[in-house]
Design a protein around this motif. Structure first.
Motif, mmCIF file in Angstrom:
data_model
loop_
_atom_site.group_PDB
_atom_site.id
_atom_site.type_symbol
_atom_site.label_atom_id
_atom_site.label_comp_id
_atom_site.label_asym_id
_atom_site.label_seq_id
_atom_site.Cartn_x
_atom_site.Cartn_y
_atom_site.Cartn_z
ATOM 1 N N LYS A 38 80.952 -9.840 47.985
ATOM 2 C CA LYS A 38 80.174 -10.968 48.489
ATOM 3 C C LYS A 38 81.065 -12.132 48.867
ATOM 4 O O LYS A 38 80.880 -12.747 49.926
ATOM 5 C CB LYS A 38 79.143 -11.424 47.464
ATOM 6 C CG LYS A 38 78.308 -12.615 47.981
ATOM 7 C CD LYS A 38 77.705 -13.435 46.879
ATOM 8 C CE LYS A 38 78.758 -14.275 46.235
ATOM 9 N NZ LYS A 38 78.306 -15.238 45.271
ATOM 10 N N ALA A 66 72.992 -10.130 51.589
ATOM 11 C CA ALA A 66 72.209 -9.332 52.538
ATOM 12 C C ALA A 66 73.131 -8.548 53.472
ATOM 13 O O ALA A 66 72.916 -7.349 53.708
ATOM 14 C CB ALA A 66 71.273 -10.236 53.344
ATOM 15 N N LEU A 69 74.920 -5.651 51.527
ATOM 16 C CA LEU A 69 74.056 -4.496 51.295
ATOM 17 C C LEU A 69 73.855 -3.679 52.571
ATOM 18 O O LEU A 69 73.929 -2.449 52.537
ATOM 19 C CB LEU A 69 72.707 -4.942 50.725
ATOM 20 C CG LEU A 69 72.765 -5.427 49.280
ATOM 21 C CD1 LEU A 69 71.477 -6.139 48.895
ATOM 22 C CD2 LEU A 69 73.051 -4.281 48.334
ATOM 23 N N ASP A 70 73.631 -4.349 53.686
ATOM 24 C CA ASP A 70 73.440 -3.621 54.945
ATOM 25 C C ASP A 70 74.700 -2.860 55.352
ATOM 26 O O ASP A 70 74.630 -1.710 55.790
ATOM 27 C CB ASP A 70 73.009 -4.569 56.062
ATOM 28 C CG ASP A 70 71.557 -5.002 55.938
ATOM 29 O OD1 ASP A 70 70.818 -4.411 55.118
ATOM 30 O OD2 ASP A 70 71.158 -5.935 56.662
ATOM 31 N N TRP A 84 75.227 -10.830 40.778
ATOM 32 C CA TRP A 84 73.872 -10.424 41.144
ATOM 33 C C TRP A 84 72.849 -11.088 40.241
ATOM 34 O O TRP A 84 73.104 -11.294 39.066
ATOM 35 C CB TRP A 84 73.720 -8.908 41.010
ATOM 36 C CG TRP A 84 74.752 -8.102 41.709
ATOM 37 C CD1 TRP A 84 75.899 -7.585 41.170
ATOM 38 C CD2 TRP A 84 74.750 -7.699 43.077
ATOM 39 N NE1 TRP A 84 76.597 -6.880 42.117
ATOM 40 C CE2 TRP A 84 75.917 -6.932 43.303
ATOM 41 C CE3 TRP A 84 73.860 -7.902 44.143
ATOM 42 C CZ2 TRP A 84 76.229 -6.376 44.540
ATOM 43 C CZ3 TRP A 84 74.174 -7.348 45.373
ATOM 44 C CH2 TRP A 84 75.347 -6.597 45.565
ATOM 45 N N VAL A 89 67.590 -9.090 43.545
ATOM 46 C CA VAL A 89 68.304 -8.002 44.215
ATOM 47 C C VAL A 89 67.883 -6.598 43.812
ATOM 48 O O VAL A 89 68.241 -5.638 44.485
ATOM 49 C CB VAL A 89 69.825 -8.198 44.007
ATOM 50 C CG1 VAL A 89 70.242 -7.794 42.618
ATOM 51 C CG2 VAL A 89 70.624 -7.506 45.068
ATOM 52 N N GLU A 91 65.194 -4.726 44.042
ATOM 53 C CA GLU A 91 64.546 -3.910 45.080
ATOM 54 C C GLU A 91 65.513 -3.567 46.198
ATOM 55 O O GLU A 91 65.503 -2.452 46.730
ATOM 56 C CB GLU A 91 63.301 -4.610 45.629
ATOM 57 C CG GLU A 91 62.161 -4.663 44.631
ATOM 58 C CD GLU A 91 61.806 -3.296 44.043
ATOM 59 O OE1 GLU A 91 61.660 -2.319 44.808
ATOM 60 O OE2 GLU A 91 61.681 -3.201 42.804
ATOM 61 N N ASP A 92 66.377 -4.514 46.569
ATOM 62 C CA ASP A 92 67.365 -4.246 47.618
ATOM 63 C C ASP A 92 68.357 -3.167 47.184
ATOM 64 O O ASP A 92 68.716 -2.291 47.969
ATOM 65 C CB ASP A 92 68.131 -5.518 47.995
ATOM 66 C CG ASP A 92 67.256 -6.516 48.743
ATOM 67 O OD1 ASP A 92 66.323 -6.083 49.449
ATOM 68 O OD2 ASP A 92 67.514 -7.720 48.613
ATOM 69 N N LEU A 93 68.805 -3.215 45.933
ATOM 70 C CA LEU A 93 69.744 -2.202 45.449
ATOM 71 C C LEU A 93 69.096 -0.828 45.357
ATOM 72 O O LEU A 93 69.762 0.190 45.524
ATOM 73 C CB LEU A 93 70.332 -2.614 44.096
ATOM 74 C CG LEU A 93 71.327 -3.777 44.135
ATOM 75 C CD1 LEU A 93 71.695 -4.216 42.735
ATOM 76 C CD2 LEU A 93 72.564 -3.426 44.938
ATOM 77 N N ARG A 94 67.810 -0.795 45.135
ATOM 78 C CA ARG A 94 67.096 0.489 45.106
ATOM 79 C C ARG A 94 67.099 1.165 46.475
ATOM 80 O O ARG A 94 66.846 2.364 46.566
ATOM 81 C CB ARG A 94 65.666 0.299 44.616
ATOM 82 C CG ARG A 94 65.584 0.063 43.132
ATOM 83 C CD ARG A 94 64.148 -0.053 42.688
ATOM 84 N NE ARG A 94 64.099 -0.158 41.240
ATOM 85 C CZ ARG A 94 63.035 -0.520 40.573
ATOM 86 N NH1 ARG A 94 61.912 -0.806 41.197
ATOM 87 N NH2 ARG A 94 63.070 -0.598 39.259
ATOM 88 N N ARG A 95 67.374 0.419 47.527
ATOM 89 C CA ARG A 95 67.454 0.989 48.883
ATOM 90 C C ARG A 95 68.729 1.797 49.100
ATOM 91 O O ARG A 95 68.842 2.505 50.100
ATOM 92 C CB ARG A 95 67.427 -0.125 49.941
ATOM 93 C CG ARG A 95 66.154 -0.842 50.083
ATOM 94 C CD ARG A 95 66.171 -1.865 51.228
ATOM 95 N NE ARG A 95 67.369 -1.860 52.044
ATOM 96 C CZ ARG A 95 68.009 -2.941 52.462
ATOM 97 N NH1 ARG A 95 67.576 -4.133 52.163
ATOM 98 N NH2 ARG A 95 69.095 -2.851 53.207
#
Length: 180
Positions: A38, A66, A69-70, A84, A89, A91-95
């Motif tokens: 980051k 963001a 992660l992308d 973190w 975060v 839900e985003d890490l679950r992606r």
């Protein structure tokens, strides 16, 4: 990569000054994975856009997470390092489209604060490190693992770190996560 082959993620977490960046760099090299940090992204944004106050710095930090992660998802693998906050975060890490393991860096708060003071001279002033020392950055969500649906490996960073042992633990945890 075909059918998710080789997709693995290692999320390095912990409060400011806990040794995340040092551990993440060494882990990325030891696991032969790319590193996504980051603060690397945030430094580039601050150099380009500036950061006039702590609020702007926090906004750039959120944008950096963001982007991190992308980029990691697009890459399909990597070591992801940040301070973190679980509620922001999880839900985003679950992606993340592959097995994941968290490495949580823990150390004494006084040691972490001393590290933040020491590094402040070498970092972009837009981090507002010394201003933020009075914030509650060493308790709550930042001071505990994200603890999502993945294994967590804890590392004490206020003592010598046996990187080879940590790499073995992470590899075993990723193998376990792949089996789920």
């Amino acid at each position: 990569m075909k059918d998710g082959e080789g997709q693995v993620y290692v999320v390095v977490s912990g409060p400011p000054g806990s040794g995340k960046t040092t551990v993440a760099r060494r882990l990325a090299a030891g696991l032969r994975l790319p590193l996504f940090s980051k603060d690397t992204i945030k430094e580039a944004l601050m150099t380009t856009l500036g950061a006039k106050d702590p609020t702007t710095s926090r906004q750039l930090g959120a944008a950096s997470v963001a982007a991190l992660l992308d980029i990691a998802i697009e890459n399909g693998r990597g070591v992801l390092e940040s301070t973190w906050q679980r509620s922001l975060v999880l839900e985003d890490l679950r992606r993340l489209p592959g097995p994941c393991c968290e490495v949580f860096c823990r150390c004494d708060e006084a040691v972490a604060r001393d590290r933040v003071r020491a590094r402040s001279a070498d970092r972009h002033p837009g981090h507002f490190d010394l201003v933020r020392l009075d914030e509650d950055l060493w308790s709550g969500e930042r001071a505990e693992p994200i603890a999502g649906p993945w294994p967590v490996v804890e590392v004490r960073t206020d003592q010598p770190v046996d990187l080879a042992a940590v790499v073995r633990q992470v590899q075993a945890s990723l193998a376990q996560a792949k089996g789920r």
